[in-house]
Design a protein around this motif. Structure first.
Motif, PDB file in Angstrom:
ATOM      1  N   TYR A  27      29.059  14.807  30.034  1.00  0.00           N
ATOM      2  CA  TYR A  27      29.481  13.222  29.170  1.00  0.00           C
ATOM      3  C   TYR A  27      29.179  12.525  29.633  1.00  0.00           C
ATOM      4  CZ  TYR A  27      32.090  10.845  25.946  1.00  0.00           C
ATOM      5  OH  TYR A  27      31.982  10.564  24.524  1.00  0.00           O
ATOM      6  N   THR A  67      25.789   9.885  27.799  1.00  0.00           N
ATOM      7  CA  THR A  67      26.339   8.775  27.335  1.00  0.00           C
ATOM      8  C   THR A  67      25.764   7.660  27.618  1.00  0.00           C
ATOM      9  OG1 THR A  67      29.292   9.372  27.474  1.00  0.00           O
ATOM     10  CG2 THR A  67      28.697   7.390  26.860  1.00  0.00           C
ATOM     11  N   LYS A  83      29.042   2.115  26.255  1.00  0.00           N
ATOM     12  CA  LYS A  83      29.962   2.709  25.024  1.00  0.00           C
ATOM     13  C   LYS A  83      31.158   3.116  25.599  1.00  0.00           C
ATOM     14  CE  LYS A  83      27.692   1.117  21.679  1.00  0.00           C
ATOM     15  NZ  LYS A  83      26.637   0.246  22.712  1.00  0.00           N
ATOM     16  N   ARG A  84      31.562   4.155  26.206  1.00  0.00           N
ATOM     17  CA  ARG A  84      32.668   5.442  26.773  1.00  0.00           C
ATOM     18  C   ARG A  84      32.736   4.867  28.156  1.00  0.00           C
ATOM     19  NH1 ARG A  84      34.592   6.558  22.176  1.00  0.00           N
ATOM     20  NH2 ARG A  84      32.416   7.471  20.643  1.00  0.00           N
TER      21      ARG A  84
END
Length: 96
Positions: free
Chosen positions: A30, A34, A61-62
């Motif tokens: 992930y 991302t 963003k994450r």
């Protein structure tokens, strides 16, 4: 506009993925997806980010990571992908 991830930035990406993979294999995947998505967004948004030590800085963003880049008329160059939780002195040294 082409995007080139320079060798040191690739190592940063591998280190980050390794860190998150140790937490969970899926989290490592992930993280990679991302950050790569954030980098791809530069096709549209390059040049609008704040400048830090002569690099534009895109915040992920994450994840608490920053992508440092420069660009010319043909290409975007990714110089570093750094954890924002790192010692600021180390970040400054890396960007010098």
């Amino acid at each position: 506009m082409n995007i080139e991830v320079l060798p040191k930035a690739k190592l940063d990406l591998i280190d980050g993925a390794k860190f998150y993979s140790e937490q969970s294999r899926e989290l490592g995947k992930y993280f990679l997806n991302t950050i790569l998505s954030d980098i791809k967004s530069l096709h549209i948004y390059y040049g609008i980010h704040i400048k830090v030590r002569n690099y534009h800085r895109l915040l992920s963003k994450r994840f608490p990571y920053a992508i440092y880049y420069k660009y010319d008329k043909d290409r975007i160059y990714i110089y570093a992908i750094l954890d924002c939780r790192s010692n600021p002195m180390n970040i400054n040294k890396r960007l010098s």
